[in-house]
Design a protein around this motif. Structure first.
Motif, PDB file in Angstrom:
ATOM      1  N   ASN A  41       0.845  -1.198   0.000  1.00 17.18           N
ATOM      2  CA  ASN A  41       0.000   0.000   0.000  1.00 17.18           C
ATOM      3  C   ASN A  41       0.875   1.240   0.000  1.00 17.18           C
ATOM      4  O   ASN A  41       1.963   1.238   0.574  1.00 17.18           O
ATOM      5  N   GLU A  42       0.380   2.286  -0.641  1.00 19.96           N
ATOM      6  CA  GLU A  42       1.103   3.555  -0.648  1.00 19.96           C
ATOM      7  C   GLU A  42       1.133   4.128   0.766  1.00 19.96           C
ATOM      8  O   GLU A  42       0.123   4.144   1.462  1.00 19.96           O
ATOM      9  N   VAL A  43       2.295   4.577   1.176  1.00 21.59           N
ATOM     10  CA  VAL A  43       2.450   5.185   2.490  1.00 21.59           C
ATOM     11  C   VAL A  43       2.003   6.642   2.379  1.00 21.59           C
ATOM     12  O   VAL A  43       2.443   7.366   1.489  1.00 21.59           O
ATOM     13  N   LYS A  44       1.142   7.045   3.285  1.00 19.60           N
ATOM     14  CA  LYS A  44       0.638   8.425   3.267  1.00 19.60           C
ATOM     15  C   LYS A  44       1.006   9.115   4.565  1.00 19.60           C
ATOM     16  O   LYS A  44       1.023   8.506   5.624  1.00 19.60           O
ATOM     17  N   ARG A  45       1.278  10.403   4.457  1.00 18.43           N
ATOM     18  CA  ARG A  45       1.629  11.188   5.638  1.00 18.43           C
ATOM     19  C   ARG A  45       0.422  11.541   6.485  1.00 18.43           C
ATOM     20  O   ARG A  45       0.569  11.873   7.660  1.00 18.43           O
ATOM     21  N   THR A  75      -5.937  15.297  16.024  1.00 22.71           N
ATOM     22  CA  THR A  75      -4.868  14.619  15.293  1.00 22.71           C
ATOM     23  C   THR A  75      -4.146  13.667  16.226  1.00 22.71           C
ATOM     24  O   THR A  75      -3.704  14.054  17.303  1.00 22.71           O
ATOM     25  N   ARG A  76      -4.065  12.433  15.788  1.00 27.74           N
ATOM     26  CA  ARG A  76      -3.287  11.416  16.500  1.00 27.74           C
ATOM     27  C   ARG A  76      -2.043  11.143  15.662  1.00 27.74           C
ATOM     28  O   ARG A  76      -1.996  11.507  14.492  1.00 27.74           O
ATOM     29  N   GLY A  77      -1.076  10.502  16.223  1.00 28.33           N
ATOM     30  CA  GLY A  77       0.141  10.214  15.490  1.00 28.33           C
ATOM     31  C   GLY A  77       0.539   8.748  15.593  1.00 28.33           C
ATOM     32  O   GLY A  77       0.227   8.081  16.572  1.00 28.33           O
ATOM     33  N   ARG A  78       1.205   8.298  14.557  1.00 27.40           N
ATOM     34  CA  ARG A  78       1.762   6.938  14.532  1.00 27.40           C
ATOM     35  C   ARG A  78       3.137   7.053  13.904  1.00 27.40           C
ATOM     36  O   ARG A  78       3.296   7.609  12.818  1.00 27.40           O
ATOM     37  N   VAL A  79       4.143   6.547  14.591  1.00 30.17           N
ATOM     38  CA  VAL A  79       5.506   6.618  14.084  1.00 30.17           C
ATOM     39  C   VAL A  79       5.639   5.665  12.897  1.00 30.17           C
ATOM     40  O   VAL A  79       5.223   4.505  12.959  1.00 30.17           O
ATOM     41  N   PHE A  80       6.194   6.178  11.801  1.00 35.54           N
ATOM     42  CA  PHE A  80       6.430   5.345  10.623  1.00 35.54           C
ATOM     43  C   PHE A  80       7.466   4.273  10.931  1.00 35.54           C
ATOM     44  O   PHE A  80       8.391   4.501  11.711  1.00 35.54           O
ATOM     45  N   THR A  81       7.329   3.132  10.278  1.00 39.15           N
ATOM     46  CA  THR A  81       8.363   2.100  10.360  1.00 39.15           C
ATOM     47  C   THR A  81       9.543   2.541   9.492  1.00 39.15           C
ATOM     48  O   THR A  81       9.415   3.448   8.652  1.00 39.15           O
ATOM     49  N   GLU A  82      10.671   1.906   9.666  1.00 44.97           N
ATOM     50  CA  GLU A  82      11.843   2.215   8.835  1.00 44.97           C
ATOM     51  C   GLU A  82      11.536   1.987   7.358  1.00 44.97           C
ATOM     52  O   GLU A  82      11.938   2.772   6.496  1.00 44.97           O
ATOM     53  N   ASP A  83      10.811   0.913   7.053  1.00 43.80           N
ATOM     54  CA  ASP A  83      10.444   0.617   5.667  1.00 43.80           C
ATOM     55  C   ASP A  83       9.543   1.719   5.090  1.00 43.80           C
ATOM     56  O   ASP A  83       9.729   2.149   3.957  1.00 43.80           O
ATOM     57  N   GLU A  84       8.591   2.176   5.885  1.00 43.06           N
ATOM     58  CA  GLU A  84       7.705   3.252   5.427  1.00 43.06           C
ATOM     59  C   GLU A  84       8.495   4.535   5.178  1.00 43.06           C
ATOM     60  O   GLU A  84       8.244   5.230   4.186  1.00 43.06           O
ATOM     61  N   LEU A  85       9.438   4.848   6.047  1.00 43.87           N
ATOM     62  CA  LEU A  85      10.257   6.047   5.845  1.00 43.87           C
ATOM     63  C   LEU A  85      11.069   5.943   4.559  1.00 43.87           C
ATOM     64  O   LEU A  85      11.197   6.924   3.821  1.00 43.87           O
ATOM     65  N   ARG A  86      11.598   4.757   4.268  1.00 43.35           N
ATOM     66  CA  ARG A  86      12.334   4.572   3.011  1.00 43.35           C
ATOM     67  C   ARG A  86      11.408   4.783   1.819  1.00 43.35           C
ATOM     68  O   ARG A  86      11.781   5.409   0.827  1.00 43.35           O
ATOM     69  N   GLY A 123       9.561   8.299  -2.741  1.00 42.88           N
ATOM     70  CA  GLY A 123       8.430   8.872  -3.467  1.00 42.88           C
ATOM     71  C   GLY A 123       8.219  10.347  -3.216  1.00 42.88           C
ATOM     72  O   GLY A 123       7.117  10.840  -3.357  1.00 42.88           O
ATOM     73  N   SER A 124       9.251  11.060  -2.836  1.00 43.64           N
ATOM     74  CA  SER A 124       9.169  12.493  -2.538  1.00 43.64           C
ATOM     75  C   SER A 124       8.066  12.788  -1.538  1.00 43.64           C
ATOM     76  O   SER A 124       7.375  13.784  -1.627  1.00 43.64           O
ATOM     77  N   GLY A 125       7.901  11.892  -0.570  1.00 42.26           N
ATOM     78  CA  GLY A 125       6.886  12.089   0.460  1.00 42.26           C
ATOM     79  C   GLY A 125       7.376  12.882   1.639  1.00 42.26           C
ATOM     80  O   GLY A 125       6.715  12.958   2.650  1.00 42.26           O
TER      81      GLY A 125
END
Length: 126
Positions: free
Chosen positions: A3-7, A106-117, A122-124
């Motif tokens: 799935n596409e990672v979204k901010r 607004t709640r937050g969830r820390v991205f995984t290392e894979d999601e950050l990559r 993808g210029s995210g």
């Protein structure tokens, strides 16, 4: 296929309130507050009635509604997915959710290392 990672993402309750506000006011946008008093409350405005500043960045969209955040705050939270949710209470004074006894949060969830990559590829980045 991944799935596409979204901010920015939204809960079903948030999507329902966005649809309600859009039906009443037309297209809306969100601006994530960077204020000291209630930085977890995004403000919701009719599109065209809030001036996006040079220091604001577009994180993404929720149900067609653009979601902006101040650049400094966006950089500080670059490792975090923002999740738009709804809780009981009153919205910000000028936010469209005010007076509905429900407000955006607004709640937050820390991205995984894979999601950050994936975001880096993808210029995210904010």
């Amino acid at each position: 296929m991944t799935n596409e990672v979204k901010r920015v993402a939204a809960t079903p309750a948030a999507l329902e309130l966005v649809a309600e506000l859009t039906a009443e006011y037309g297209p809306v946008l969100f601006h994530q507050s960077g204020g000291c008093c209630d930085g977890s409350s995004p403000m919701c405005y009719p599109q065209g009635e809030f001036r996006i500043g040079e220091g604001d960045i577009l994180l993404g969209e929720v149900s067609g509604a653009p979601v902006y955040i101040g650049r400094a705050q966006g950089m500080a939270w670059a490792h975090t997915q923002l999740i738009l949710d709804v809780v009981p209470g009153r919205g910000g004074m000028f936010s469209l959710d005010n007076g509905r006894e429900r407000r955006f949060l607004t709640r937050g969830r820390v991205f995984t290392e894979d999601e950050l990559r994936q975001l880096d590829k993808g210029s995210g980045s904010p």
